[in-house]
Write an enzyme that holds these catalytic residues in place. Structure first.
Site, short mmCIF file in Angstrom:
data_model
loop_
_atom_site.label_atom_id
_atom_site.label_comp_id
_atom_site.label_asym_id
_atom_site.label_seq_id
_atom_site.Cartn_x
_atom_site.Cartn_y
_atom_site.Cartn_z
N SER A 1 -4.16 6.04 13.97
CA SER A 1 -4.52 7.47 13.13
C SER A 1 -5.11 8.55 14.07
CB SER A 1 -5.87 6.99 12.23
OG SER A 1 -6.44 8.38 11.77
N ALA A 2 -4.69 9.60 13.74
CA ALA A 2 -5.28 10.76 14.55
C ALA A 2 -6.72 10.86 14.62
CB ALA A 2 -4.89 12.11 13.93
N PHE B 1 0.43 -2.65 8.70
CA PHE B 1 -0.50 -1.50 7.82
C PHE B 1 -1.77 -2.09 7.30
CE2 PHE B 1 4.41 -0.20 6.90
CZ PHE B 1 4.22 0.72 7.55
N ARG C 1 -5.38 20.85 8.29
CA ARG C 1 -4.80 19.54 8.52
C ARG C 1 -3.40 19.85 8.79
NH1 ARG C 1 -9.34 19.62 9.25
NH2 ARG C 1 -10.89 18.08 8.48
N LYS D 1 -9.88 1.74 14.93
CA LYS D 1 -8.53 1.82 15.32
C LYS D 1 -8.49 1.90 16.61
CE LYS D 1 -6.41 2.06 11.25
NZ LYS D 1 -5.36 1.08 10.85
N GLY E 1 0.74 -1.25 0.13
CA GLY E 1 0.16 0.14 0.07
C GLY E 1 0.89 1.19 0.10
N TYR F 1 -14.53 3.58 11.17
CA TYR F 1 -13.03 3.30 10.74
C TYR F 1 -12.29 3.82 12.00
CZ TYR F 1 -8.58 4.88 9.21
OH TYR F 1 -7.29 4.94 9.18
N ASN G 1 -9.35 11.89 -0.43
CA ASN G 1 -8.61 12.84 0.09
C ASN G 1 -7.99 13.92 -0.64
OD1 ASN G 1 -7.64 9.89 1.27
ND2 ASN G 1 -8.38 11.56 2.75
N ASP H 1 -4.24 -12.84 3.36
CA ASP H 1 -5.10 -12.10 4.14
C ASP H 1 -4.77 -12.19 5.69
OD1 ASP H 1 -8.14 -10.97 3.14
OD2 ASP H 1 -7.74 -11.38 5.40
N GLY I 1 -19.16 15.33 8.79
CA GLY I 1 -18.08 14.66 9.92
C GLY I 1 -16.85 15.30 9.83
N TYR J 1 -0.86 8.47 12.97
CA TYR J 1 -0.48 9.30 11.88
C TYR J 1 -1.55 10.45 11.47
CZ TYR J 1 1.13 4.64 10.01
OH TYR J 1 1.79 3.44 9.95
P1 NAD Z 1 -3.52 1.56 1.67
O1 NAD Z 1 -4.87 1.00 1.55
O2 NAD Z 1 -2.75 2.02 0.39
O3 NAD Z 1 -2.61 0.14 2.22
C1 NAD Z 1 -3.29 -0.88 2.84
C2 NAD Z 1 -2.64 -2.03 2.59
O4 NAD Z 1 -3.20 -3.07 3.27
C3 NAD Z 1 -3.19 -2.36 1.02
O5 NAD Z 1 -1.89 -2.70 0.12
C4 NAD Z 1 -4.28 -3.47 0.96
O6 NAD Z 1 -4.08 -4.27 0.02
C5 NAD Z 1 -3.80 -4.25 2.41
N1 NAD Z 1 -4.78 -4.98 2.82
C6 NAD Z 1 -6.10 -4.48 3.44
N2 NAD Z 1 -6.52 -5.36 4.08
C7 NAD Z 1 -5.78 -6.41 4.24
C8 NAD Z 1 -5.81 -7.83 4.65
N3 NAD Z 1 -7.07 -8.19 5.49
N4 NAD Z 1 -4.86 -8.85 4.70
C9 NAD Z 1 -3.84 -8.34 3.80
N5 NAD Z 1 -3.80 -7.19 3.05
C10 NAD Z 1 -4.68 -6.20 3.40
O7 NAD Z 1 -3.37 2.55 2.81
P2 NAD Z 1 -2.26 3.30 3.41
O8 NAD Z 1 -2.63 4.52 3.34
O9 NAD Z 1 -0.75 2.73 3.23
O10 NAD Z 1 -2.50 3.15 5.01
C11 NAD Z 1 -1.99 2.06 5.70
C12 NAD Z 1 -2.42 2.09 7.31
O11 NAD Z 1 -2.12 3.21 7.78
C13 NAD Z 1 -3.87 1.57 7.26
O12 NAD Z 1 -3.97 0.66 8.42
C14 NAD Z 1 -4.59 2.97 7.50
O13 NAD Z 1 -5.65 2.68 8.30
C15 NAD Z 1 -3.48 3.75 8.40
N6 NAD Z 1 -3.68 5.11 8.10
C16 NAD Z 1 -3.80 5.66 6.86
C17 NAD Z 1 -3.61 7.10 7.01
C18 NAD Z 1 -3.79 7.72 5.51
O14 NAD Z 1 -4.34 9.09 5.57
N7 NAD Z 1 -3.17 7.19 4.48
C19 NAD Z 1 -3.95 8.12 8.08
C20 NAD Z 1 -3.93 7.42 9.29
C21 NAD Z 1 -3.64 5.89 9.42
N1 UFG Z 2 -11.05 18.40 1.29
C1 UFG Z 2 -11.71 19.36 0.35
N2 UFG Z 2 -12.08 18.80 -1.16
C2 UFG Z 2 -11.78 17.44 -1.13
C3 UFG Z 2 -11.35 16.55 -0.26
C4 UFG Z 2 -10.77 17.33 1.09
O1 UFG Z 2 -12.02 20.41 0.73
O2 UFG Z 2 -12.07 16.93 -2.21
C5 UFG Z 2 -10.84 19.01 2.50
C6 UFG Z 2 -11.40 18.47 3.72
O3 UFG Z 2 -12.71 19.01 4.08
C7 UFG Z 2 -10.42 18.64 4.99
C8 UFG Z 2 -9.24 18.45 4.04
O4 UFG Z 2 -9.36 18.83 2.93
O5 UFG Z 2 -10.61 19.97 5.24
C9 UFG Z 2 -8.45 17.30 4.54
O6 UFG Z 2 -9.20 16.17 3.72
P1 UFG Z 2 -8.66 14.90 3.75
O7 UFG Z 2 -9.84 14.11 3.31
O8 UFG Z 2 -7.82 14.73 2.83
O9 UFG Z 2 -8.04 14.21 5.30
P2 UFG Z 2 -9.07 14.14 6.60
O10 UFG Z 2 -8.37 15.03 7.45
O11 UFG Z 2 -10.59 14.25 6.45
O12 UFG Z 2 -8.96 12.51 6.93
C10 UFG Z 2 -7.63 12.04 6.67
C11 UFG Z 2 -7.90 10.40 6.50
C12 UFG Z 2 -8.41 9.81 7.47
C13 UFG Z 2 -7.27 10.07 8.93
C14 UFG Z 2 -7.17 11.45 9.25
C15 UFG Z 2 -6.12 11.63 10.06
O13 UFG Z 2 -8.81 10.32 5.48
O14 UFG Z 2 -8.43 8.49 7.17
O15 UFG Z 2 -6.82 11.89 7.98
O16 UFG Z 2 -6.20 12.88 10.71
F1 UFG Z 2 -8.17 9.56 9.87
#
Ligand code: NAD
Ligand code: UFG
Length: 342
Positions: free
Chosen positions: A123-124, A79, A229, A151, A9, A147, A197, A57, A297, A175
């Protein structure tokens, strides 16, 4: 050998680069439900090192036991999980099953194989609507969607596990908003469908895949009215995992607390308009946008107090918003359709 679930990922692939560059061997365990094996080929290209890849998995305990044993893993970075807030409201069972049950199965497999060092992706979002900013790790936890609650539940499970067995060494990393891409432009974020995002959406507007950005609300109590953010460069985040692993390894007495909960953010908040302007500069493209109603939200502002990460891990983010946008643009413009060759 480090066992990396979800290593294909977005954050996992960048962490694999840092692990391999630091001399670790890596086994990736991923079911590719939200990723492409091509990402790992690119990691190998960047590092000139091989990854041991197993498709599987996390809800399959026996499969993980086999891989943990065969690979000789000594630590796990977990992850794997589902991460879309909106989807989690629609399909809560899928989120609890994948995230909570998947983690429980992993913990059972680790116990069976006597592997007791774990770095976990939290996650935050576990903080919910901030009562006080910047967010410190002792801020109350009040996630507002399935979600986030998945966490939070996993965090509680990990704390209980640690209390039952102090041989475990656990880093719970919260994060903030990971963005950007590896400087090579070979790996980056590749969301399926319409990005939820901000930064990947802006990137797709810049590259011409989407017409314009909707800014969800301009009437928040923030300096310019748009949401604020704590964006963190994915490479800084990846390095944070290495530092966490090293910090856990350095704990050599069961008397020391080895269940750490740590924010990974920069401490700096940027608004949606700040991001749009920085991306326009990095890409030399105009990002058309319109103001739309607030997204359900969403919160006004969210940023970290990153002090604990510095004190406990000796880690702090080094890369700023300009690098986040420049590296995101390098990845997006070189790979307009992500890992799917078109
Ligand atoms: P991502 O979806 O790119 O990566 C997750 C990976 O896990 C993918 O490769 C997916 O195929 C694999 N996966 C999912 N379920 C699985 C399972 N049951 N078995 C095996 N593999 C599985 O997401 P990411 O952005 O790299 O996030 C990684 C981790 O960080 C996640 O747990 C996510 O919740 C957490 N996180 C992400 C963010 C963000 O904004 N990207 C913020 C906070 C926390
Ligand atoms: N936003 C827009 N337009 C878009 C997408 C986002 O205006 O098309 C704005 C949102 O309203 C927000 C900011 O951009 O104000 C950031 O939004 P993101 O969707 O990029 O990020 P979030 O903070 O909402 O959430 C992300 C991840 C969550 C994680 C969180 C941690 O999606 O999974 O950060 O702080 F939990």
């Amino acid at each position: 050998m480090i066992f990396v679930t979800g290593g294909a990922g977005y954050i996992g692939s960048h962490t694999c680069v840092e692990l391999l560059n630091a001399g670790y061997d890596v086994t990736v365990f991923d079911n590719f439900c939200n990723s492409n094996p091509e990402a790992l080929k690119r990691v190998e290209q960047i590092t000139q090192k091989k990854i041991n890849l197993v498709e599987g998995d996390c809800r399959n305990r026996a499969a993980m036991v086999k891989v943990l044993k065969e690979s000789g893993a000594t630590a796990v970075i977990h992850f794997a999980g589902l991460k879309a807030v909106g989807e989690s409201v629609e399909k809560p069972n899928a989120y609890y099953d994948n995230n909570v049950v998947g983690t429980l199965r992993l913990l059972e497999a680790m116990q069976e194989c006597n592997v007791k060092t774990l770095v976990f992706s939290s996650s935050a979002t576990v903080y919910g609507d901030p009562i006080k900013l910047p967010l410190t790790e002792d801020h109350p936890l009040a996630p507002t969607n399935p979600y986030g609650r998945s966490k939070w539940m996993i965090e509680e499970i990990l704390r209980d596990l640690y209390h039952s067995d102090h041989a475990f060494k656990i880093a719970i990393l919260r994060y903030f908003n990971p963005v950007g891409a590896h400087v090579s432009g070979l790996i980056g974020e590749d969301p399926q469908g319409i990005p939820n995002n901000l930064m990947p959406f802006v990137a797709q507007v810049a590259v011409g895949r989407r017409d314009s950005l909707s800014i969800w609300g301009s009437d928040y109590a923030t300096p310019d009215g748009t949401g604020v953010r704590d964006y963190i460069h994915v490479v800084d985040l990846a390095i944070g995992h290495l530092k966490a692993l090293e910090a856990l390894r350095a704990i050599n007495s069961e008397k020391m607390n080895s269940c750490l909960t740590i924010n990974l953010g920069t401490g700096q908040g940027y608004s949606v308009l700040d991001v749009v302007r920085a991306y326009e500069k990095a890409s030399n493209k105009r990002i058309p946008y319109q103001i739309a109603p607030r997204r359900l939200g969403d919160i006004a502002a969210c940023y970290a107090d990153p002090k604990r990460a510095f004190d406990m891990l000796g880690w702090q983010a080094k890369l700023g918003l300009d690098e986040m946008c420049a590296n995101s643009w390098h990845w997006q413009s070189n790979n307009p359709s992500g890992y799917q060759q078109k």
